[in-house]
Design a protein around this motif. Structure first.
Motif, PDB file in Angstrom:
ATOM      1  N   GLU A 114     -13.151   6.895-122.704  1.00 22.58           N
ATOM      2  CA  GLU A 114     -12.939   6.414-121.334  1.00 22.58           C
ATOM      3  C   GLU A 114     -11.637   7.009-120.795  1.00 22.58           C
ATOM      4  OE1 GLU A 114     -12.631   2.261-118.749  1.00 22.58           O
ATOM      5  OE2 GLU A 114     -12.622   2.214-120.935  1.00 22.58           O
ATOM      6  N   GLN A 116      -8.171   7.693-119.052  1.00 22.16           N
ATOM      7  CA  GLN A 116      -7.078   6.823-118.606  1.00 22.16           C
ATOM      8  C   GLN A 116      -6.992   6.789-117.080  1.00 22.16           C
ATOM      9  OE1 GLN A 116      -4.899   4.962-120.710  1.00 22.16           O
ATOM     10  NE2 GLN A 116      -6.557   5.492-122.105  1.00 22.16           N
ATOM     11  N   LYS A 119      -9.486   4.047-116.227  1.00 20.19           N
ATOM     12  CA  LYS A 119      -9.129   2.735-116.764  1.00 20.19           C
ATOM     13  C   LYS A 119      -7.856   2.181-116.147  1.00 20.19           C
ATOM     14  CE  LYS A 119      -8.415   0.428-121.207  1.00 20.19           C
ATOM     15  NZ  LYS A 119      -8.341   0.638-122.696  1.00 20.19           N
ATOM     16  N   LEU A 120      -6.839   3.022-115.978  1.00 21.61           N
ATOM     17  CA  LEU A 120      -5.531   2.542-115.522  1.00 21.61           C
ATOM     18  C   LEU A 120      -5.210   2.885-114.060  1.00 21.61           C
ATOM     19  CD1 LEU A 120      -3.417   3.481-118.676  1.00 21.61           C
ATOM     20  CD2 LEU A 120      -4.549   1.303-118.160  1.00 21.61           C
ATOM     21  N   GLN A 121      -5.801   3.968-113.545  1.00 26.20           N
ATOM     22  CA  GLN A 121      -5.451   4.423-112.203  1.00 26.20           C
ATOM     23  C   GLN A 121      -6.550   4.208-111.161  1.00 26.20           C
ATOM     24  OE1 GLN A 121      -4.439   8.490-113.605  1.00 26.20           O
ATOM     25  NE2 GLN A 121      -2.359   8.083-112.846  1.00 26.20           N
ATOM     26  N   THR A 150     -10.388  10.940-123.107  1.00 28.13           N
ATOM     27  CA  THR A 150      -9.567   9.727-123.089  1.00 28.13           C
ATOM     28  C   THR A 150      -8.249   9.922-122.353  1.00 28.13           C
ATOM     29  OG1 THR A 150     -10.524   9.072-125.215  1.00 28.13           O
ATOM     30  CG2 THR A 150      -8.525   7.937-124.514  1.00 28.13           C
ATOM     31  N   GLU A 151      -7.559  11.044-122.560  1.00 27.71           N
ATOM     32  CA  GLU A 151      -6.233  11.274-121.968  1.00 27.71           C
ATOM     33  C   GLU A 151      -6.296  11.863-120.563  1.00 27.71           C
ATOM     34  OE1 GLU A 151      -3.577  10.198-123.493  1.00 27.71           O
ATOM     35  OE2 GLU A 151      -4.848   9.535-125.166  1.00 27.71           O
ATOM     36  N   LEU A 153      -6.140  12.111-116.802  1.00 29.71           N
ATOM     37  CA  LEU A 153      -5.556  11.335-115.704  1.00 29.71           C
ATOM     38  C   LEU A 153      -6.042  11.884-114.360  1.00 29.71           C
ATOM     39  CD1 LEU A 153      -1.874  11.104-117.021  1.00 29.71           C
ATOM     40  CD2 LEU A 153      -3.625   9.313-117.140  1.00 29.71           C
TER      41      LEU A 153
END
Length: 243
Positions: A114, A116, A119-121, A150-151, A153
């Protein structure tokens, strides 16, 4: 690695009729060509071909073609036709393979994890390129390329140059800068709407002013035209006095 064998028989009849009768027996028309040998029209087992297409290596699978009275040959599926309604095979092209000669093939690309950036942004993951072309020996053909996202952005991309392969065995033919996957921002409609509404509001007052101005000028023109009608009787009276 699983091994596959496709059994075939040479065919002399051509046309839709013989081909239709052939399919009723569980076989499908095919042609084996390539290399230094002549093309061989044949009928092959439809279930065996379908099994190859459903395998992990799919159309990149190297299998053995067994024809009675001929030596076994290594081949790959070059092309195939499928009935759009029933999904059954209609025709297949088999390409002879020389195991010591490099060849060009297209390999599927899959991702896992998933990002980042999602998931985070709050970004959106997009898969841009789903297969790449490579050159290698038949025995070195990758089943697939797997990439960890995964990494990843927002604003970052995975490119063809990032694919995991051994450059000593596999040559990448697809542009190394070709984007495989990335994470982008989602453009919200509500952010665009206020700006468009403001532009409409700012432009709106200018239109009534033009209308009012045009109406005012028209009214002034109509008022100025009345004295001209009043002057005509005065000229008439003047002429009567002269007489």
């Amino acid at each position: 690695m699983e091994t596959f064998v496709v059994e075939g028989t040479l065919r002399d009849e051509r046309g839709k009729g013989p081909a239709r009768r052939m399919r009723l027996t569980g076989q499908v028309p095919a042609v084996l060509y390539g290399g230094k040998s002549d093309a061989l029209p044949m009928a092959v087992n439809a279930k065996q071909v379908a099994r190859i297409l459903r395998s992990e290596t799919g159309h990149n699978t190297i299998f053995t073609v067994h024809v009675s009275g001929h030596k076994d040959e290594k081949a790959m599926l070059k092309d195939w036709q499928v009935d759009p309604v029933s999904g059954s095979l209609l025709h297949v092209d088999l390409l002879r393979i020389a195991m010591d000669v490099r060849m060009r093939v297209k390999v599927p690309v899959h991702t896992f994890g998933e990002p980042q950036g999602v998931k985070l942004q709050g970004g959106v993951f997009e898969m841009v390129t789903r297969e790449v072309e490579v050159e290698c020996l038949p025995t070195d053909i990758p089943e697939e390329f797997k990439m960890d996202v995964t990494e990843l952005l927002i604003g970052k991309q995975l490119r063809a140059a990032d694919l995991p392969f051994d450059p000593a065995k596999v040559k990448l033919l697809t542009d190394p800068q070709r984007v495989i996957a990335h994470v982008v921002t989602l453009k919200k409609e509500e952010e665009v709407a206020p700006a468009e509404a403001a532009a409409v509001i700012e432009a709106a007052p200018a239109e009534p002013e033009v209308i009012k101005k045009g109406k005012k000028e028209a009214e002034e023109g109509e008022e100025g035209a009345e004295p001209e009608k009043a002057e005509k009787p005065e000229k008439t009276k003047g002429k009567e006095k002269e007489k």
